[in-house]
Design a protein around this motif. Structure first.
Motif, PDB file in Angstrom:
ATOM      1  N   LYS A  18       8.799  14.801  -8.152  1.00  0.00           N
ATOM      2  CA  LYS A  18       9.743  13.684  -8.247  1.00  0.00           C
ATOM      3  C   LYS A  18       9.672  12.780  -7.016  1.00  0.00           C
ATOM      4  O   LYS A  18      10.253  11.712  -7.002  1.00  0.00           O
ATOM      5  CB  LYS A  18      11.172  14.216  -8.389  1.00  0.00           C
ATOM      6  CG  LYS A  18      11.490  14.688  -9.800  1.00  0.00           C
ATOM      7  CD  LYS A  18      12.990  14.526 -10.067  1.00  0.00           C
ATOM      8  CE  LYS A  18      13.372  15.104 -11.410  1.00  0.00           C
ATOM      9  NZ  LYS A  18      13.974  16.438 -11.291  1.00  0.00           N
ATOM     10  N   ALA A  19       8.986  13.231  -5.974  1.00  0.00           N
ATOM     11  CA  ALA A  19       8.924  12.461  -4.737  1.00  0.00           C
ATOM     12  C   ALA A  19       8.308  11.087  -5.001  1.00  0.00           C
ATOM     13  O   ALA A  19       7.406  10.952  -5.821  1.00  0.00           O
ATOM     14  CB  ALA A  19       8.100  13.209  -3.708  1.00  0.00           C
ATOM     15  N   VAL A  20       8.841  10.078  -4.305  1.00  0.00           N
ATOM     16  CA  VAL A  20       8.331   8.727  -4.467  1.00  0.00           C
ATOM     17  C   VAL A  20       7.619   8.316  -3.191  1.00  0.00           C
ATOM     18  O   VAL A  20       8.214   8.319  -2.118  1.00  0.00           O
ATOM     19  CB  VAL A  20       9.487   7.742  -4.753  1.00  0.00           C
ATOM     20  CG1 VAL A  20       8.948   6.333  -4.909  1.00  0.00           C
ATOM     21  CG2 VAL A  20      10.234   8.159  -6.000  1.00  0.00           C
ATOM     22  N   ARG A  21       6.328   8.001  -3.322  1.00  0.00           N
ATOM     23  CA  ARG A  21       5.577   7.508  -2.168  1.00  0.00           C
ATOM     24  C   ARG A  21       5.779   5.991  -2.085  1.00  0.00           C
ATOM     25  O   ARG A  21       5.031   5.237  -2.695  1.00  0.00           O
ATOM     26  CB  ARG A  21       4.088   7.813  -2.313  1.00  0.00           C
ATOM     27  CG  ARG A  21       3.762   9.259  -2.064  1.00  0.00           C
ATOM     28  CD  ARG A  21       2.278   9.460  -1.771  1.00  0.00           C
ATOM     29  NE  ARG A  21       2.115  10.719  -1.077  1.00  0.00           N
ATOM     30  CZ  ARG A  21       2.068  10.833   0.244  1.00  0.00           C
ATOM     31  NH1 ARG A  21       2.104   9.763   1.002  1.00  0.00           N
ATOM     32  NH2 ARG A  21       1.969  12.008   0.814  1.00  0.00           N
ATOM     33  N   ALA A  22       6.795   5.565  -1.368  1.00  0.00           N
ATOM     34  CA  ALA A  22       7.095   4.134  -1.309  1.00  0.00           C
ATOM     35  C   ALA A  22       6.038   3.404  -0.490  1.00  0.00           C
ATOM     36  O   ALA A  22       5.654   2.287  -0.804  1.00  0.00           O
ATOM     37  CB  ALA A  22       8.475   3.909  -0.719  1.00  0.00           C
ATOM     38  N   VAL A  23       5.590   4.032   0.581  1.00  0.00           N
ATOM     39  CA  VAL A  23       4.535   3.468   1.426  1.00  0.00           C
ATOM     40  C   VAL A  23       3.509   4.563   1.646  1.00  0.00           C
ATOM     41  O   VAL A  23       3.864   5.693   1.975  1.00  0.00           O
ATOM     42  CB  VAL A  23       5.112   2.983   2.769  1.00  0.00           C
ATOM     43  CG1 VAL A  23       4.002   2.509   3.682  1.00  0.00           C
ATOM     44  CG2 VAL A  23       6.118   1.864   2.546  1.00  0.00           C
ATOM     45  N   ASP A  24       2.230   4.225   1.414  1.00  0.00           N
ATOM     46  CA  ASP A  24       1.202   5.257   1.379  1.00  0.00           C
ATOM     47  C   ASP A  24       0.027   4.885   2.284  1.00  0.00           C
ATOM     48  O   ASP A  24      -0.770   4.023   1.941  1.00  0.00           O
ATOM     49  CB  ASP A  24       0.742   5.421  -0.080  1.00  0.00           C
ATOM     50  CG  ASP A  24      -0.073   6.688  -0.279  1.00  0.00           C
ATOM     51  OD1 ASP A  24      -0.266   7.416   0.715  1.00  0.00           O
ATOM     52  OD2 ASP A  24      -0.518   6.917  -1.416  1.00  0.00           O
ATOM     53  N   ASP A  25      -0.043   5.508   3.447  1.00  0.00           N
ATOM     54  CA  ASP A  25      -1.193   5.354   4.341  1.00  0.00           C
ATOM     55  C   ASP A  25      -1.516   3.885   4.646  1.00  0.00           C
ATOM     56  O   ASP A  25      -2.625   3.419   4.396  1.00  0.00           O
ATOM     57  CB  ASP A  25      -2.413   6.052   3.710  1.00  0.00           C
ATOM     58  CG  ASP A  25      -3.525   6.238   4.738  1.00  0.00           C
ATOM     59  OD1 ASP A  25      -3.226   6.177   5.946  1.00  0.00           O
ATOM     60  OD2 ASP A  25      -4.684   6.419   4.330  1.00  0.00           O
ATOM     61  N   VAL A  26      -0.523   3.197   5.167  1.00  0.00           N
ATOM     62  CA  VAL A  26      -0.685   1.773   5.453  1.00  0.00           C
ATOM     63  C   VAL A  26      -1.060   1.564   6.921  1.00  0.00           C
ATOM     64  O   VAL A  26      -0.435   2.136   7.808  1.00  0.00           O
ATOM     65  CB  VAL A  26       0.628   1.018   5.118  1.00  0.00           C
ATOM     66  CG1 VAL A  26       0.692  -0.327   5.826  1.00  0.00           C
ATOM     67  CG2 VAL A  26       0.761   0.837   3.616  1.00  0.00           C
ATOM     68  N   SER A  27      -2.110   0.784   7.152  1.00  0.00           N
ATOM     69  CA  SER A  27      -2.522   0.471   8.521  1.00  0.00           C
ATOM     70  C   SER A  27      -2.756  -1.029   8.664  1.00  0.00           C
ATOM     71  O   SER A  27      -3.368  -1.632   7.790  1.00  0.00           O
ATOM     72  CB  SER A  27      -3.826   1.194   8.881  1.00  0.00           C
ATOM     73  OG  SER A  27      -3.678   2.573   8.746  1.00  0.00           O
ATOM     74  N   PHE A  28      -2.260  -1.602   9.724  1.00  0.00           N
ATOM     75  CA  PHE A  28      -2.561  -3.012  10.014  1.00  0.00           C
ATOM     76  C   PHE A  28      -2.190  -3.309  11.460  1.00  0.00           C
ATOM     77  O   PHE A  28      -1.490  -2.523  12.098  1.00  0.00           O
ATOM     78  CB  PHE A  28      -1.812  -3.957   9.075  1.00  0.00           C
ATOM     79  CG  PHE A  28      -0.317  -3.793   9.113  1.00  0.00           C
ATOM     80  CD1 PHE A  28       0.449  -4.435  10.077  1.00  0.00           C
ATOM     81  CD2 PHE A  28       0.330  -2.973   8.185  1.00  0.00           C
ATOM     82  CE1 PHE A  28       1.818  -4.265  10.112  1.00  0.00           C
ATOM     83  CE2 PHE A  28       1.694  -2.803   8.224  1.00  0.00           C
ATOM     84  CZ  PHE A  28       2.435  -3.448   9.191  1.00  0.00           C
ATOM     85  N   THR A  29      -2.705  -4.423  11.943  1.00  0.00           N
ATOM     86  CA  THR A  29      -2.385  -4.849  13.301  1.00  0.00           C
ATOM     87  C   THR A  29      -2.015  -6.317  13.265  1.00  0.00           C
ATOM     88  O   THR A  29      -2.695  -7.107  12.607  1.00  0.00           O
ATOM     89  CB  THR A  29      -3.603  -4.671  14.228  1.00  0.00           C
ATOM     90  OG1 THR A  29      -4.047  -3.328  14.127  1.00  0.00           O
ATOM     91  CG2 THR A  29      -3.239  -4.974  15.661  1.00  0.00           C
ATOM     92  N   VAL A  30      -0.913  -6.652  13.932  1.00  0.00           N
ATOM     93  CA  VAL A  30      -0.538  -8.055  14.054  1.00  0.00           C
ATOM     94  C   VAL A  30      -0.643  -8.417  15.524  1.00  0.00           C
ATOM     95  O   VAL A  30      -0.033  -7.757  16.366  1.00  0.00           O
ATOM     96  CB  VAL A  30       0.896  -8.304  13.543  1.00  0.00           C
ATOM     97  CG1 VAL A  30       1.239  -9.777  13.634  1.00  0.00           C
ATOM     98  CG2 VAL A  30       1.045  -7.813  12.117  1.00  0.00           C
ATOM     99  N   LYS A  31      -1.444  -9.428  15.826  1.00  0.00           N
ATOM    100  CA  LYS A  31      -1.639  -9.825  17.221  1.00  0.00           C
ATOM    101  C   LYS A  31      -0.469 -10.666  17.708  1.00  0.00           C
ATOM    102  O   LYS A  31       0.244 -11.277  16.916  1.00  0.00           O
ATOM    103  CB  LYS A  31      -2.939 -10.622  17.349  1.00  0.00           C
ATOM    104  CG  LYS A  31      -4.183  -9.761  17.107  1.00  0.00           C
ATOM    105  CD  LYS A  31      -5.453 -10.480  17.501  1.00  0.00           C
ATOM    106  CE  LYS A  31      -5.852 -11.561  16.522  1.00  0.00           C
ATOM    107  NZ  LYS A  31      -6.620 -11.172  15.359  1.00  0.00           N
ATOM    108  N   GLY A  32      -0.282 -10.688  19.020  1.00  0.00           N
ATOM    109  CA  GLY A  32       0.781 -11.505  19.611  1.00  0.00           C
ATOM    110  C   GLY A  32       0.587 -12.966  19.251  1.00  0.00           C
ATOM    111  O   GLY A  32      -0.526 -13.475  19.259  1.00  0.00           O
TER     112      GLY A  32
END
Lengths: 270, 248
Positions: A18-32
């Motif tokens: 029943k578990a919900v994976r709302a966010v799954d292995d997300v990677s990103f970079t935002v520069k200044g």
């Protein structure tokens, strides 16, 4: 400025089906100094991601760095560094515009003198100065949005999170709002992390875009790169090619209901 | 300190701006005072207990303080519904300070409201027997206010929507009021009722107020003050704990 590595959030017991994976292995970079758009259909995991970036929710796994700091370890330090405009309103309608700003300034430890100057500057910039002594409950939707954004900028944050800031606004207000955001991005160098359902806005405002669906990032890059990648002639076309044309509302509300259940039975644990 | 002050001030401003609500919340005590005060007056007098108006006024004042303070705490629910709660929770300040500011603000407006009820009581004919004891009465009002504002914060932190509110109203707030001895003397009651009244925090507040205003105290000032002070501390801790666990 913002770094996410293998970020996941599971609501409910991870072992049960029943578990919900709302966010799954997300990677990103935002520069200044960058404007970064985070796009996805309803229920894709945008707001959950923002909540993890902004100390409101603890990730199930993965790491977050905001200006080099871990939100889980130093929540107060991290909170000083960003301003946020939530998807739904968070103003006090019984207070005036100025009082809402003043209260925010005190909560963020902005010194009195700087506070007064900055409130005046921002309210003038967002064209609310004439209405500063009116109760917020008398404001229109667009004015409230503008006030929320100016409030989010009061403590000169390094990062501004905008979660669907233009929802329910007319084209005039939307246009004006993005002009202000871009202006602040250039003059104050504030990094902007935004989500929106209006692809044209994302294309115009953001330097880079990530598209998330079912909790996973399906593509990221500049709008042009995404268009090339999918052979679409607009970001909207690219978005639809990447995420399909099925409507997600039902799915998301089921997930929401599940999240609610999970919350209830877990007694509010993270 | 600044944070506590500014959140305290917010509660005061909101209170002062809701004039209709201030007047409205004076109506209920006034009703109790006039209808019960004069309705039971004759019976009470015949039973040799003196003026019922004199007797019930401290209870009605306690009621005003109780309702205002506990509702201000539960007002957290409105902040949750209208979104303002998020603004405070995401700010770089410890939650304890946020909770303290709100709760003290709620307690302060309850104290103001209680004083207004006192004025109304006096307009109707209530007279404190000993004017020198009025500061003591104010202290008891403040203690009641803190106890129930903190309890309200604890409740408001755990409720998710308005549906639970009715439950709290009927199963907690009304029993607290009716068992407090606000409307009847606490002496010579059936044992079960005596036990129940002794378990009611407000009973000590009403007893203290009555002691200060008309010189009749069943439990004595010492017991009243100690119980209320301990409960204030306990509920403040409970409220802070519940508040620190709020999830959006």
């Amino acid at each position: 400025m913002i770094e996410a590595q293998g970020l996941s959030k599971v609501f409910g017991d991870p072992k049960s089906d029943k578990a919900v994976r709302a966010v799954d292995d997300v990677s990103f970079t935002v520069k200044g100094g960058e404007i970064f758009a985070f796009l996805g259909p309803n229920g894709a995991g945008k707001t959950t991601t923002i909540q993890m970036l902004t100390t409101l929710l603890r990730p199930t796994s993965g790491t977050v760095r905001i200006d080099g700091l871990d939100p889980g370890e130093k929540p107060l330090e991290v909170r000083k560094r960003f301003g946020i405009v939530f998807q739904d309103p968070s103003l006090d309608g019984e207070l005036t515009a100025y009082e809402n700003m003043e209260l925010h300034g005190v909560l963020y430890h902005v010194p009195r003198k700087v506070r007064a100057e900055r409130i005046e500057l921002l309210l003038k910039l967002f064209e609310l100065w004439d209405r500063r002594d009116s109760l917020v409950k008398t404001f229109s939707g667009g004015m409230r949005r503008r006030l929320e954004i100016s409030r989010g900028l009061l403590h000169t944050p390094k990062i501004l999170f905008l979660d669907e800031p233009t929802l329910g606004l007319d084209p005039q207000s939307r246009n004006q709002l993005w002009t202000h955001v871009k202006h602040l991005n250039t003059t104050e160098g504030v990094t902007v992390f935004l989500t929106t359902h209006y692809m044209d806005e994302a294309e115009k405002a953001a330097q880079r875009v990530a598209i998330i669906d079912h909790g996973r990032i399906v593509a990221q890059g500049t709008a042009d790169e995404l268009k090339q990648q999918t052979g679409a002639d607009s970001l909207e076309g690219a978005f639809l090619k990447l995420t399909g044309t099925t409507i997600r509302d039902e799915r998301s509300s089921a997930a929401d209901a599940m999240r609610q259940m999970a919350k209830m039975w877990q007694g509010g644990r993270r | 300190m600044n944070v506590i002050y500014v959140l305290w001030l917010r509660e005061i401003k909101r209170y002062l701006r809701s004039r209709a609500q201030i007047i409205g919340s004076l109506a209920q005590p006034l009703l109790y005072l006039l209808v019960l005060g004069f309705g039971f007056g004759a019976v009470f007098q015949q039973a040799g207990q003196g003026s019922y108006l004199q007797f019930v006024a401290p209870g009605v004042i306690a009621m005003g303080v109780l309702f205002t303070s506990i509702f201000s705490g539960i007002g957290l629910l409105w902040d949750r519904q209208f979104g303002f709660l998020k603004e405070t929770l995401v700010a770089p300040v410890p939650r304890l300070q946020i909770m303290a500011g709100r709760t003290l603000g709620g307690a302060t407006i309850a104290l103001i409201q209680g004083s207004l009820v006192l004025v109304v009581c006096m307009l109707v004919g209530f007279r404190p027997e000993n004017w020198a004891a009025v500061p003591i009465a104010l202290m008891f009002m403040a203690l009641i206010a803190v106890v129930f504002a903190a309890l309200g914060t604890a409740i408001g932190s755990t409720l998710k929507d308005m549906q639970g509110f009715q439950l709290i109203m009927n199963f907690l707030i009304m029993p607290i009021f009716f068992l407090s001895g606000a409307l009847f003397p606490l002496s010579n009651l059936p044992t079960a009722l005596t036990v129940a009244t002794r378990l009611d925090p407000l009973a000590y507040g009403v007893d203290g107020l009555r002691g200060a205003f008309i010189g009749i105290s069943t439990m004595g000032f010492g017991v009243d003050i100690s119980v209320l002070a301990v409960l204030s501390a306990l509920f403040l801790v409970l409220g802070a704990w519940a508040f620190s666990r709020i999830q959006l």
